[in-house]
Design an enzyme around this catalytic site. Structure first.
Site, PDB file in Angstrom:
ATOM      1  N   ASP A 153     -76.897  93.933 -32.756  1.00  0.00           N
ATOM      2  CA  ASP A 153     -77.752  92.924 -32.130  1.00  0.00           C
ATOM      3  C   ASP A 153     -77.435  92.690 -30.659  1.00  0.00           C
ATOM      4  OD1 ASP A 153     -75.356  91.641 -32.385  1.00  0.00           O
ATOM      5  OD2 ASP A 153     -76.079  90.060 -33.738  1.00  0.00           O
ATOM      6  N   ASP A 189     -74.794  91.537 -29.092  1.00  0.00           N
ATOM      7  CA  ASP A 189     -73.967  90.409 -28.631  1.00  0.00           C
ATOM      8  C   ASP A 189     -72.548  90.859 -28.280  1.00  0.00           C
ATOM      9  OD1 ASP A 189     -72.845  90.878 -31.094  1.00  0.00           O
ATOM     10  OD2 ASP A 189     -72.953  88.796 -31.791  1.00  0.00           O
ATOM     11  N   ASP A 202     -53.065  92.267 -47.348  1.00  0.00           N
ATOM     12  CA  ASP A 202     -52.277  92.223 -46.118  1.00  0.00           C
ATOM     13  C   ASP A 202     -50.866  91.701 -46.388  1.00  0.00           C
ATOM     14  OD1 ASP A 202     -52.221  92.245 -43.143  1.00  0.00           O
ATOM     15  OD2 ASP A 202     -51.973  90.075 -43.389  1.00  0.00           O
ATOM     16  N   HIS A 204     -44.243  90.058 -47.517  1.00  0.00           N
ATOM     17  CA  HIS A 204     -43.828  88.773 -46.959  1.00  0.00           C
ATOM     18  C   HIS A 204     -44.176  87.586 -47.844  1.00  0.00           C
ATOM     19  CE1 HIS A 204     -42.734  90.696 -43.262  1.00  0.00           C
ATOM     20  NE2 HIS A 204     -43.934  91.214 -43.136  1.00  0.00           N
ATOM     21  N   GLU A 234     -50.348  96.504 -48.373  1.00  0.00           N
ATOM     22  CA  GLU A 234     -49.641  96.864 -47.142  1.00  0.00           C
ATOM     23  C   GLU A 234     -48.177  96.432 -47.253  1.00  0.00           C
ATOM     24  OE1 GLU A 234     -49.387  95.750 -42.387  1.00  0.00           O
ATOM     25  OE2 GLU A 234     -49.906  94.265 -43.894  1.00  0.00           O
TER      26      GLU A 234
HETATM   27 MG    MG Z   1     -73.197  92.034 -32.981  1.00  0.00          MG
END
Ligand code: MG
Length: 680
Positions: free
Chosen positions: A64, A66, A379, A383, A421
């Site tokens: 689009d 942007d 992710d 941890h 991960e």
């Molecule tokens: Mg865009």
């Protein structure tokens, strides 16, 4: 495993119907070296190779205009991903976040409007599925962003149902030592490593007096007391021996010396993060000038009680900010060095599935299962519990997998894909297979990187096979998610000195090895980039050569586009790295031995017997009746290899590869950084 069995059955039927999917013509005998003529076999269209394409939604394709990549952009570029033979896409986090990268999630249940609506997302899933491309979401379960409504509610009052979603303490060291914080309870044999703590934003403001006692021969202290009248700024601007109070939005005020190594300052204090004591008013932090609490220890002061200041002449990272008395602290693991994230609290792993945060994050996963996704990339899973090598994280991950999978199975009748991960060496990764079916094999790339840069190929297959044997000991149907670099690492080509030949070699090794390869977008174009100067430099926009190019950041190195051109320019170039990736993607989907085969050591070119071929990596890939010989020259120089394997059926070559044959004796001449695959 179920998927693999189905693929195998499909394949068996295909083989039965067509005889063989890999049946190239036989090369004639030659007494002189001649370029090998490759005959890529016909592909029946079945995706066998389990190739996943990793892309960053924000930098991939902007539909689009942007400047930000978006779902529609990805949908419009699915045929490009298809051309690489990918059967899955890993999307970077798609949820609302304050950061561009999305790892500080503000709501797990909705899309970031910058990327598009839920309808746009569903359209992407639907169009991907039409091409037999699965969609994996990045799901951040270690921590949320501090703008998440859960965290805002949790910090709004002390008696709040969301309080349990996070970890709070007024005195972390004391609470951890007392075993009151189960997620940080078992750190190693040394006992205590409290990570990093931040004030909740309810740091009390008001007029406070700060008193430093800087007596020689003992550590300096700071004492805070309430009330009084704020001092005017110290008119003495000399910096020799000066002490400063640092707080708020970069406020740095000089203490008044009272003699006998005592310094005092009264200020109208307001600071969201607390304060530090400095011995320099430089805008940078010269080592040894920053005084606070030792990382992991309590940073919480008590009124009128001297607090011993800590400094480190080796690293400012070991020093944490001090909290005004009465501040409330929340926990975040020290690994990330940011106060945008707050660790989620799952309590003791034995009861984690009953914790409100666990239930909430599993509940939000249902929304994406309903939207049709096929899996998650998790992710930072080492941890979650604060001890990478304890059993806690694998146990937690199994609970999480089972909870999400039961929902997924109810809808789809098959198991969900989930890859974790664990950003560590392979021997640290392996035990996590007790919790998850798939894990990234970071060592695969680190080892390959070192081998290519040293021009030594001989041990690559041997080491890779050993790691797989270890993985298998933890889970029989383990999936090793192999890869080169990703969004957290320097680009592979930059690690290889910027060399396009080496980048092609690395891609060829990735796609001809055992495992389930991930291609990090841009690798197939030979992207360069290092994290120096910002992670954005390894997250460069895709250069499509059309209007879809993103511009999410101004941290863009023009050298990347200058070096790689664009998708359009590389598509027109039969010798481009993109062309090579497409050839190998297709070949991997065609040949079962490449797709799902096992690596086996070569009898001659191996660390025990192959000394004269030290620059060569060689192995067999075997699946069912199919056996392939894979050869890569990791050295800069040409090498001639004598082989008793047949070179009659070359399937793939990158770089100049020549062969000659006298009766049944073969010789192969490979230029530096070249690759070849033969069917035996
Ligand atoms: Mg865009």
């Amino acid at each position: 495993m179920r998927r693999k069995i189905i693929l195998f059955l499909t394949l068996a039927v295909t083989l039965f119907a067509t005889g063989s999917s890999c049946n190239p013509p036989v090369n004639p005998d030659t007494k002189e070296f001649k370029d090998v003529m490759t005959f890529p076999p016909q592909w029946d269209g079945t995706k066998r190779g389990d190739i996943t394409y990793q892309l960053l939604v924000y930098s991939f394709a902007d539909s689009d205009g942007d400047g930000w990549g978006d779902f529609r952009g990805i949908t419009d570029k699915l045929d490009y991903i298809q051309s690489l033979g990918a059967s899955a896409i890993w999307l970077s986090p798609i949820h609302p976040s304050a950061s561009y990268h999305g790892y500080d999630v503000e709501d797990y249940s909705i899309t970031n409007p910058r990327f598009g609506t839920m309808a746009d997302f569903r359209q992407l899933v639907s169009e991907a599925h039409k091409r037999n491309i699965r969609i994996y979401l990045d799901y951040v379960i270690n921590h949320s962003g501090v703008n998440h409504p859960w965290f805002k509610a949790a910090t709004s009052s002390m008696d709040n149902p969301y309080r349990d979603y996070y970890i709070f303490s007024d005195d972390p060291q004391k609470d951890i030592t007392a075993g009151k914080i189960p997620m940080i309870g078992t750190e190693g044999s040394g006992g205590y490593d409290g990570g990093q703590w931040f004030p909740t934003g309810t740091m009390p403001s008001g007029i406070y007096k700060f008193i430093l006692n800087w007596g020689s021969g003992k550590a300096p202290t700071v004492t805070v007391s309430g009330g009084g009248t704020p001092d005017v700024d110290n008119p003495d601007q000399s910096t020799e021996g000066a002490k400063y109070l640092y707080y708020g939005d970069g406020v740095c005020k000089k203490f008044y010396s009272k003699g006998n190594d005592v310094y005092e300052l009264t200020v109208d204090f307001s600071s969201s993060w607390g304060f530090l004591v400095r011995t320099s008013n430089s805008t940078s932090w010269p080592l040894g000038t920053k005084y606070g609490a030792q990382q992991g220890s309590s940073a919480q002061l008590t009124f009128d009680v001297p607090f011993t200041l800590y400094t480190d002449y080796n690293s400012n990272d070991n020093i944490q900010d001090l909290a005004i008395p009465g501040a409330n602290m929340y926990y975040f693991h020290s690994h990330f060095w940011t106060d945008w994230f707050a660790d989620l609290n799952y309590g003791s792993v034995s009861t984690a599935e009953n914790s409100p945060a666990f239930k909430a994050i599993v509940e939000d996963a249902q929304i994406w299962i309903d939207a049709g996704i096929d899996g998650f990339r998790l992710d930072a899973v080492k941890h979650i519990y604060h001890n990478e090598t304890s059993e806690e994280n694998p146990q937690f991950l199994k609970k999480f997998y089972d909870a999400v999978n039961s929902r997924f199975r109810a809808k789809n009748g098959r198991d969900i894909y989930m890859v974790g991960e664990v950003f560590s060496d392979w021997d640290r990764v392996a035990p996590y297979y007790k919790g998850l079916p798939a894990l990234f094999d970071f060592s695969f790339w680190w080892r390959m990187n070192a081998d290519i840069n040293q021009g030594m190929g001989l041990s690559f297959a041997d080491a890779t096979i050993s790691t797989h044997e270890t993985f298998r000991s933890y889970r029989s149907d383990y999936i090793a998610a192999t890869k080169l670099s990703n969004h957290d690492e320097n680009r592979a080509r930059s690690e290889l000195g910027g060399s396009l030949s080496k980048a092609k070699l690395a891609g060829a090794i990735l796609l001809s090895s055992q495992g389930s390869p991930y291609i990090y977008y841009g690798e197939e174009l030979g992207y360069t980039g290092t994290k120096t100067g910002g992670d954005e430099y390894v997250r460069t926009p895709m250069y499509w050569g059309d209007r879809y190019v993103t511009s999410y950041t101004d941290k863009i190195d023009p050298a990347v586009e200058a070096a790689v051109g664009s998708v359009v320019s590389q598509e027109a170039d039969a010798s481009s790295i993109l062309t090579m990736y497409r050839q190998l993607g297709r070949l991997r989907n065609t040949c079962p031995a490449l797709a799902t085969g096992k690596m086996e050591r070569h009898p001659v070119i191996n660390p025990q017997t192959g000394g004269i071929y030290s620059q060569v990596a060689a192995w067999y890939m075997i699946e069912g009746n199919q056996k392939l010989l894979v050869l890569h020259n990791l050295g800069q120089s040409e090498i001639i290899i004598s082989l008793s394997d047949s070179l009659d059926k070359p399937l793939f070559a990158n770089g100049r590869v020549q062969s000659k044959k006298e009766k049944e004796h073969f010789q192969l001449k490979m230029e530096g950084y070249s690759s070849a695959i033969f069917e035996l």
